[in-house]
Design a protein around this motif. Structure first.
Motif, PDB file in Angstrom:
ATOM      1  N   ALA A 141       0.831  -1.210   0.000  1.00 28.51           N
ATOM      2  CA  ALA A 141       0.000   0.000   0.000  1.00 28.51           C
ATOM      3  C   ALA A 141       0.864   1.258   0.000  1.00 28.51           C
ATOM      4  O   ALA A 141       0.591   2.222  -0.735  1.00 28.51           O
ATOM      5  CB  ALA A 141      -0.934  -0.008   1.203  1.00 28.51           C
ATOM      6  N   LEU A 142       1.908   1.276   0.804  1.00 31.68           N
ATOM      7  CA  LEU A 142       2.775   2.454   0.877  1.00 31.68           C
ATOM      8  C   LEU A 142       3.470   2.718  -0.444  1.00 31.68           C
ATOM      9  O   LEU A 142       3.601   3.877  -0.871  1.00 31.68           O
ATOM     10  CB  LEU A 142       3.805   2.263   2.001  1.00 31.68           C
ATOM     11  CG  LEU A 142       3.243   2.271   3.435  1.00 31.68           C
ATOM     12  CD1 LEU A 142       4.298   1.804   4.417  1.00 31.68           C
ATOM     13  CD2 LEU A 142       2.722   3.650   3.807  1.00 31.68           C
ATOM     14  N   ARG A 202       9.950   0.962   1.680  1.00 31.82           N
ATOM     15  CA  ARG A 202      11.224   0.227   1.694  1.00 31.82           C
ATOM     16  C   ARG A 202      11.518  -0.333   3.079  1.00 31.82           C
ATOM     17  O   ARG A 202      11.884  -1.511   3.225  1.00 31.82           O
ATOM     18  CB  ARG A 202      12.353   1.150   1.239  1.00 31.82           C
ATOM     19  CG  ARG A 202      13.740   0.514   1.304  1.00 31.82           C
ATOM     20  CD  ARG A 202      14.833   1.480   0.884  1.00 31.82           C
ATOM     21  NE  ARG A 202      14.776   2.719   1.634  1.00 31.82           N
ATOM     22  CZ  ARG A 202      15.203   2.869   2.887  1.00 31.82           C
ATOM     23  NH1 ARG A 202      15.722   1.823   3.549  1.00 31.82           N
ATOM     24  NH2 ARG A 202      15.125   4.027   3.494  1.00 31.82           N
ATOM     25  N   GLU A 203      11.366   0.481   4.112  1.00 31.50           N
ATOM     26  CA  GLU A 203      11.636   0.023   5.479  1.00 31.50           C
ATOM     27  C   GLU A 203      10.727  -1.138   5.863  1.00 31.50           C
ATOM     28  O   GLU A 203      11.164  -2.109   6.501  1.00 31.50           O
ATOM     29  CB  GLU A 203      11.449   1.186   6.457  1.00 31.50           C
ATOM     30  CG  GLU A 203      12.496   2.280   6.316  1.00 31.50           C
ATOM     31  CD  GLU A 203      12.179   3.499   7.166  1.00 31.50           C
ATOM     32  OE1 GLU A 203      11.162   3.447   7.896  1.00 31.50           O
ATOM     33  OE2 GLU A 203      12.929   4.486   7.097  1.00 31.50           O
ATOM     34  N   THR A 204       9.465  -1.053   5.451  1.00 28.88           N
ATOM     35  CA  THR A 204       8.506  -2.109   5.793  1.00 28.88           C
ATOM     36  C   THR A 204       8.834  -3.405   5.064  1.00 28.88           C
ATOM     37  O   THR A 204       8.785  -4.500   5.659  1.00 28.88           O
ATOM     38  CB  THR A 204       7.077  -1.648   5.451  1.00 28.88           C
ATOM     39  OG1 THR A 204       6.829  -0.369   6.053  1.00 28.88           O
ATOM     40  CG2 THR A 204       6.052  -2.646   5.953  1.00 28.88           C
ATOM     41  N   ARG A 246       6.746 -11.426  -2.455  1.00 34.24           N
ATOM     42  CA  ARG A 246       6.052 -10.150  -2.629  1.00 34.24           C
ATOM     43  C   ARG A 246       6.826  -8.995  -2.017  1.00 34.24           C
ATOM     44  O   ARG A 246       6.893  -7.904  -2.580  1.00 34.24           O
ATOM     45  CB  ARG A 246       4.649 -10.220  -2.021  1.00 34.24           C
ATOM     46  CG  ARG A 246       3.746  -9.105  -2.535  1.00 34.24           C
ATOM     47  CD  ARG A 246       2.314  -9.272  -2.126  1.00 34.24           C
ATOM     48  NE  ARG A 246       1.444  -8.380  -2.878  1.00 34.24           N
ATOM     49  CZ  ARG A 246       0.160  -8.199  -2.619  1.00 34.24           C
ATOM     50  NH1 ARG A 246      -0.405  -8.878  -1.634  1.00 34.24           N
ATOM     51  NH2 ARG A 246      -0.557  -7.365  -3.334  1.00 34.24           N
ATOM     52  N   ALA A 247       7.435  -9.214  -0.869  1.00 32.58           N
ATOM     53  CA  ALA A 247       8.251  -8.169  -0.255  1.00 32.58           C
ATOM     54  C   ALA A 247       9.462  -7.861  -1.133  1.00 32.58           C
ATOM     55  O   ALA A 247       9.841  -6.694  -1.307  1.00 32.58           O
ATOM     56  CB  ALA A 247       8.688  -8.590   1.141  1.00 32.58           C
TER      57      ALA A 247
END
Length: 725
Positions: free
Chosen positions: A152-153, A163-165, A178-179
């Motif tokens: 979403a971000l 990116r951090e998430t 997916r990440a």
């Protein structure tokens, strides 16, 4: 006591049958339990799950709704009810069920995951971003929930947070596809192309479902395209589309359906049928100003145009919510009689039209947002272009904006991007079918505009890119909106709204030119499509790919050499070796291409010059296109992909060649004579050897220091009377 024991035994038997996948027999036993004890919530739930197991989704929903009616409310029942709704494609009730489940039990993890999946599917990215920060804290070990937040971000163009998430997910599960995809997409957008390429290539070696493989391969193609490795990029796009084709159910998707629809429309709509429709009603009759309809072939710039117009405070953008599509599907319900669409449209009464318009505004209020006083609805869905006949019938005075783009770029872009497949989008999996689809759509548009009397504006994507201020003022004047300088800063507001189209990242940055003329990089692969598109290239005023006879320059290379190098297909090309400061030579290739129609913005004949700069060591290709008229080198209008003369862009060339480097030959548009640059005649053998080097450089993208390369460079340098680096 015996009855209770029998009941427990029946329940145990039913549970074992369910666990063994024998859903039919299990359902029979659960039906008996529910009949005997209609307040047994768990048995109603299990009966619903049995029905789902063998595909009876209607009965599954009925059973699960009965379970939900029994107190106390159960998060597990609501979760399975949501899944049953999804089986019937009822996404909104499913989302509501998952939300209710989380209200009943805030720790119901499966409902949280399911809710996120479906909110993302609907493009409700801001909602995910708002809710899922709390969910990440609630379920800190769940990587799926954290990854949904990252998706979403990124879609909201909040790249650092995304990116951090995503990195937090990969720290726990390094092979999370997916990440990894989210991170690669961010690297692509930030220009970290080698890192993105390597990450995506690694992901493709995982065991992925076809749709996920397709998304990753498509993103890899985008990265390779930016790196100038067009051959590998095209292979990646082909692999993406081949994987996507595996997801197509022939029984559910009629690949020829959209062509049949277009044929039906072209056979029905005519000047005779539509006579008088323009007098149907006034805007005041509906209680709302007419919608503005924004249409065009997909990937033609409709999203860019929508975001530009959405800078006006009174505009409500639709972001491709299919209001008109749903309205057409409901016509029989609205008119309370069988409707043969479109064949009985001319028989609709004034009362019929009033009912249809009323339902349109109801749907718009639910699917987009209610339209208040002083607000204007901008309904953007590219292929609503097909439904302009229907639009003309119900809103005959509504303003229509048709966005055009070079057919070759539009079709290539459709082939290069991932879409949710339906009868229309499935055609984009093949370039030739894409071109045929484009031809069919544009033939229908040309029919419509020849006899329908709605106010319309054709605007070209390339013109918006070349002169945003002039073209946006034209848009705002046509629609009666107030233009301001803020219009040109549309990209600053991209994170304020959900954008669900493939262009979501493009409209979050200032207008750029890289997508103009991209088709030239894939000319060889486009061969079957180019012939189909040629009439539309001419009709919409774009330059053809081949100069007419008599336009060749006096310095002509052998035919086969010209065809090998010249984007003009064998006319007026010149070569120049460009020495650079660190022994890293580049080869400039220039070819004259006619600029017919409105290419120069003033409607008079001109010539488009194509300049290609090849870095032989690194396999990089830069391109510049100048549009000029009269005598060179005084351009009257420019369409530039990368301009080595522009100080702001010089750093791009610095990174490629280590110093500013320009090598251009100019040809007179009328005589075809060389009037600037180097007039060079290069022998066929020499060019053949350099061509091999170019092909290798393009293929491998790495340094080549072969004997043939050095010899070819030396011979060419001698002909140019410059010192070989």
């Amino acid at each position: 006591m015996d009855q209770k024991r029998d009941h427990q035994a029946l329940r145990k038997d039913a549970q074992e049958l369910f666990q063994n996948g024998e859903f039919g027999e299990a359902a029979t036993k659960y039906e008996a339990i529910c009949e005997e004890n209609p307040e047994d919530q768990n048995s109603w739930m299990m009966l619903g799950r049995c029905y789902m197991g063998f595909g009876n989704y209607k009965e599954a929903i009925s059973s699960l709704e009965k379970a939900d009616d029994i107190e106390p409310p159960s998060a597990e029942v609501l979760y399975y009810l949501g899944q049953a709704y999804l089986s019937r494609k009822r996404i909104i009730p499913a989302i509501e069920s998952f939300e209710e489940a989380l209200e009943v039990d805030p720790q119901h993890e499966m409902s949280c995951i399911a809710l996120g999946q479906n909110l993302l599917m609907l493009g409700r990215y801001r909602e995910v971003a708002e809710k899922y920060r709390e969910f990440v804290e609630r379920f800190p070990e769940n990587v799926e929930i954290r990854c949904q937040l990252a998706v979403a971000l990124e879609q909201l163009n909040r790249l650092n947070e995304a990116r951090e998430t995503a990195e937090a997910v990969l720290a726990v599960q390094p092979d999370h596809a997916r990440a990894g995809f989210v991170l690669a997409r961010i690297e692509n957008r930030k220009g970290k192309l080698p890192k993105a390429r390597d990450r995506l290539t690694k992901l493709l070696h995982l065991n992925l479902p076809p749709q996920q493989y397709s998304s990753i391969a498509s993103e890899l193609g985008s990265v390779l395209d930016k790196m100038g490795n067009y051959s590998a990029a095209f292979q990646a796009f082909q692999a993406a589309n081949a994987a996507m084709l595996k997801t197509v159910d022939p029984g559910a998707v009629n690949v020829d359906g959209v062509f049949q629809t277009i044929d039906l429309y072209r056979g029905y709509f005519s000047e005779e049928i539509t006579a008088g429709w323009e007098n149907g009603y006034g805007a005041e009759d509906s209680g709302h100003p007419d919608p503005i309809f924004l249409v065009g072939f997909p990937r033609s710039g409709t999203t860019l145009t929508e975001q530009i117009m959405a800078t006006a405070e009174e505009v409500i953008p639709s972001d491709e919510k299919p209001v008109l599509t749903k309205l057409i599907l409901e016509l029989s319900l609205i008119l309370e009689r069988p409707v043969s669409y479109p064949l009985d449209m001319d028989e609709w009464s004034g009362e019929d039209l009033e009912k249809i318009r009323k339902r349109y505004w109801e749907l718009a209020g639910k699917m987009i947002q209610p339209v208040g006083e002083g607000e204007r609805l901008l309904e953007k869905l590219p292929l609503n272009l097909l439904e302009l006949g229907f639009i003309y019938r119900i809103f005959p005075k509504a303003k229509v904006i048709v966005v055009l783009r070079d057919p070759r770029d539009a079709c290539l872009s459709c082939f290069m991007h991932s879409f949710v497949l339906n009868q229309a989008m499935v055609n984009f999996l093949d370039l030739e079918r894409t071109a045929r689809f484009y031809a069919a759509v544009m033939d229908l548009w040309l029919d419509y505009r020849s006899f329908m009397k709605f106010p319309f504006l054709e605007i070209r994507y390339e013109d918006i890119i070349a002169d945003p201020e002039r073209e946006t003022k034209k848009l705002f004047e046509f629609t009666g909106l107030n233009w301001s300088e803020e219009v040109l800063r549309f990209f600053e507001r991209a994170g304020e709204r959900d954008i669900t189209t493939p262009s979501y990242s493009a409209v979050a940055q200032p207008i750029y030119t890289q997508a103009v003329g991209r088709w030239r990089n894939y000319r060889n692969y486009l061969a079957p499509a180019l012939k189909i598109l040629e009439p539309y290239v001419t009709r919409f005023g774009y330059p053809p790919d081949i100069l007419p006879a008599g336009m060749a320059a006096t310095s002509i290379l052998p035919e086969n050499v010209r065809q090998a190098f010249s984007p003009a297909g064998g006319v007026g090309c010149s070569f120049a070796l460009i020495p650079t400061g660190k022994g890293d030579p580049a080869l400039g290739v220039v070819a004259a291409v006619p600029a017919e129609g409105r290419m120069d913005g003033k409607g008079f004949p001109g010539v488009s010059l194509r300049f290609e700069l090849y870095n032989l060591s690194r396999g990089v290709v830069l391109q510049m296109i100048l549009t000029v008229s009269g005598l060179f080198p005084e351009p009257t209008e420019m369409d530039i992909l990368i301009d080595p003369l522009d100080p702001k862009q010089a750093e791009i060339l610095d990174r490629i060649c280590d110093e500013d480097a320009v090598g251009i030959a100019f040809y007179d548009a009328k005589s075809g004579e060389l009037v600037g640059g180097n007039e060079i005649i290069v022998d066929e053998i020499l060019v053949g050897r350099i061509r091999q080097v170019l092909e290798e450089a393009r293929k491998h993208g790495k340094s080549l220091k072969s004997h043939d390369f050095q010899a070819a460079v030396s011979e060419l340098a001698q002909k140019l009377s410059i010192q070989s680096p």
